[in-house]
Write a protein that holds these residues in place. Structure first.
Motif, mmCIF file in Angstrom:
data_model
loop_
_atom_site.group_PDB
_atom_site.id
_atom_site.type_symbol
_atom_site.label_atom_id
_atom_site.label_comp_id
_atom_site.label_asym_id
_atom_site.label_seq_id
_atom_site.Cartn_x
_atom_site.Cartn_y
_atom_site.Cartn_z
ATOM 1 N N THR A 70 46.583 15.806 -1.106
ATOM 2 C CA THR A 70 45.964 14.537 -1.508
ATOM 3 C C THR A 70 45.616 13.670 -0.301
ATOM 4 N N ALA A 71 46.311 13.851 0.796
ATOM 5 C CA ALA A 71 46.032 13.047 1.996
ATOM 6 C C ALA A 71 44.676 13.392 2.605
ATOM 7 N N PHE A 72 44.203 14.603 2.335
ATOM 8 C CA PHE A 72 42.925 15.040 2.896
ATOM 9 C C PHE A 72 41.753 14.857 1.919
ATOM 10 N N VAL A 73 42.031 14.330 0.740
ATOM 11 C CA VAL A 73 40.974 14.147 -0.263
ATOM 12 C C VAL A 73 39.931 13.147 0.218
ATOM 13 N N GLU A 74 40.398 12.033 0.772
ATOM 14 C CA GLU A 74 39.472 10.970 1.198
ATOM 15 C C GLU A 74 38.485 11.443 2.272
ATOM 16 N N PRO A 75 38.955 12.032 3.404
ATOM 17 C CA PRO A 75 37.986 12.507 4.399
ATOM 18 C C PRO A 75 37.084 13.619 3.860
ATOM 19 N N PHE A 76 37.654 14.460 2.977
ATOM 20 C CA PHE A 76 36.848 15.547 2.399
ATOM 21 C C PHE A 76 35.708 14.987 1.547
ATOM 22 N N VAL A 77 35.999 13.977 0.742
ATOM 23 C CA VAL A 77 34.980 13.371 -0.118
ATOM 24 C C VAL A 77 33.885 12.719 0.731
ATOM 25 N N ILE A 78 34.281 12.019 1.786
ATOM 26 C CA ILE A 78 33.288 11.359 2.656
ATOM 27 C C ILE A 78 32.386 12.395 3.311
ATOM 28 N N LEU A 79 33.001 13.470 3.828
ATOM 29 C CA LEU A 79 32.212 14.542 4.463
ATOM 30 C C LEU A 79 31.287 15.220 3.462
ATOM 31 N N LEU A 80 31.760 15.410 2.253
ATOM 32 C CA LEU A 80 30.944 16.040 1.209
ATOM 33 C C LEU A 80 29.716 15.176 0.894
ATOM 34 N N ILE A 81 29.932 13.855 0.819
ATOM 35 C CA ILE A 81 28.815 12.939 0.569
ATOM 36 C C ILE A 81 27.799 12.992 1.696
ATOM 37 N N LEU A 82 28.277 13.041 2.936
ATOM 38 C CA LEU A 82 27.373 13.091 4.093
ATOM 39 C C LEU A 82 26.579 14.398 4.120
ATOM 40 N N ILE A 83 27.234 15.495 3.752
ATOM 41 C CA ILE A 83 26.553 16.797 3.731
ATOM 42 C C ILE A 83 25.464 16.814 2.661
ATOM 43 N N VAL A 84 25.803 16.298 1.470
ATOM 44 C CA VAL A 84 24.814 16.244 0.385
ATOM 45 C C VAL A 84 23.639 15.356 0.793
ATOM 46 N N ASN A 85 23.943 14.216 1.424
ATOM 47 C CA ASN A 85 22.893 13.303 1.890
ATOM 48 C C ASN A 85 21.984 13.992 2.901
ATOM 49 N N ALA A 86 22.581 14.771 3.802
ATOM 50 C CA ALA A 86 21.783 15.487 4.807
ATOM 51 C C ALA A 86 20.894 16.541 4.156
ATOM 52 N N LEU A 87 21.451 17.265 3.176
ATOM 53 C CA LEU A 87 20.675 18.307 2.493
ATOM 54 C C LEU A 87 19.482 17.702 1.744
ATOM 55 N N VAL A 88 19.704 16.591 1.073
ATOM 56 C CA VAL A 88 18.619 15.917 0.344
ATOM 57 C C VAL A 88 17.556 15.418 1.321
ATOM 58 N N GLY A 89 18.003 14.855 2.440
ATOM 59 C CA GLY A 89 17.069 14.357 3.448
ATOM 60 C C GLY A 89 16.207 15.467 4.033
ATOM 61 N N VAL A 90 16.834 16.600 4.343
ATOM 62 C CA VAL A 90 16.096 17.750 4.887
ATOM 63 C C VAL A 90 15.092 18.273 3.863
ATOM 64 N N TRP A 91 15.508 18.347 2.602
ATOM 65 C CA TRP A 91 14.619 18.819 1.526
ATOM 66 C C TRP A 91 13.396 17.906 1.379
ATOM 67 N N GLN A 92 13.612 16.588 1.437
ATOM 68 C CA GLN A 92 12.505 15.643 1.318
ATOM 69 C C GLN A 92 11.545 15.758 2.506
ATOM 70 N N GLU A 93 12.111 15.934 3.699
ATOM 71 C CA GLU A 93 11.277 16.067 4.898
ATOM 72 C C GLU A 93 10.420 17.323 4.813
ATOM 73 N N ARG A 94 11.008 18.416 4.365
ATOM 74 C CA ARG A 94 10.274 19.669 4.228
ATOM 75 C C ARG A 94 9.144 19.531 3.205
ATOM 76 N N ASN A 95 9.425 18.856 2.100
ATOM 77 C CA ASN A 95 8.403 18.651 1.072
ATOM 78 C C ASN A 95 7.240 17.834 1.612
ATOM 79 N N ALA A 96 7.550 16.813 2.417
ATOM 80 C CA ALA A 96 6.499 15.976 2.999
ATOM 81 C C ALA A 96 5.629 16.788 3.954
ATOM 82 N N GLU A 97 6.257 17.623 4.779
ATOM 83 C CA GLU A 97 5.506 18.471 5.711
ATOM 84 C C GLU A 97 4.629 19.462 4.956
#
Length: 268
Positions: A85-112
């Motif tokens: 449970t002590a590692f849940v918080e950093p894991f959740v934050i990292l998961l959010i950042l990874i999802v945000n990066a994936l969405v950003g990359v997908w949008q950039e590719r679509n624009a190109e």
């Protein structure tokens, strides 16, 4: 040539110093090509996947969250009683950042991809009249220059922005839905459109690059090529829009800056 739709045929021909019966001379073609370049939209220089991923972590708020995740992970690691449970918080934050990066990359590719898709509307060939030949000749569309006398007929894709000189059939209908969104083909004519501020839908004496001839046959003079065409301007606007931040992104940047100041004050 600006506002070619509001000029008479004679004024347009005089501007380019061309005769509608003979076309441009080899010298004029060379000079025009040196000035305006090839008649093709520039290819979009796509970024590598790694560059796109790194771009997603350039925002201040994202960096703050990444730092918070690292600090939270270190604190959880050095806790006396290490639990999952002590590692849940950093894991959740990292998961959010990874999802945000994936969405950003997908949008950039679509624009190109959307910008690159505009090149599919460019025809490979065009029919022009030039002084070096008495009859109409087929050349690569990329070699067409402003001032060229172009012949277009049913089934052809318009190779550049063209001011109609004369219509060689009863009517001339053009499907320009890719540019104006009109659901039906438009009847064209060769008379000047007096309004210099007319929108593309009202420029009935113009043929736009990438549109299709639905019926008829006509003769015209090229007034714009490559990025100077209407579809080229759309391409430039799309490329410029990709570089600008949305209002939401601007607000998030401001929030990130304020948050960083508050964190700095707390640390001090």
């Amino acid at each position: 040539m600006e506002k070619a739709h509001s000029k008479t045929v004679e004024e347009v021909l005089a501007h380019f110093g061309v005769n509608e019966n003979t076309g441009l001379s080899p010298e004029q073609v060379k000079q025009s090509q040196e000035r305006w370049g090839f008649n093709e939209l520039p290819a979009e220089e796509g970024k590598s996947l790694w560059e796109l991923v790194l771009e997603q972590f350039e925002e201040l708020l994202v960096r703050i969250l990444l730092l918070a995740a690292c600090v939270s992970f270190v604190l959880a690691w050095f806790e006396d009683a290490k639990t999952i449970t002590a590692f849940v918080e950093p894991f959740v934050i990292l998961l959010i950042l990874i999802v945000n990066a994936l969405v950003g990359v997908w949008q950039e590719r679509n624009a190109e991809n959307a910008i690159e898709a505009l090149k599919e509307y460019e025809p490979e060939m065009g029919k022009v009249y030039r002084m070096d030949r008495k009859a109409v000749q087929r050349i690569k569309a990329r070699d067409i220059v402003p001032g060229d006398i172009v012949e277009i007929a049913v089934g052809d894709k318009v190779p550049a922005d063209i001011r109609i000189i004369s219509i060689k059939s009863t009517t001339l209908r053009v499907d320009q839905s890719i540019l104006t969104g009109e659901s039906v083909s438009v009847i064209k004519h060769s008379d000047p459109v007096p309004d210099p501020r007319a929108v593309n839908q009202d420029k009935k004496n113009m043929l736009f690059s990438g549109t299709n001839i639905a019926a008829g046959k006509a003769l015209g003079v090229v007034v714009a090529t490559a990025i100077n065409t209407e579809i080229g301007k759309i391409r430039n606007q799309m490329a410029a829009t990709g570089c600008e931040k949305t209002p939401l992104q601007q607000k998030l940047d401001e929030f990130g800056q304020q948050l960083s100041k508050v964190i700095s004050l707390i640390c001090v």
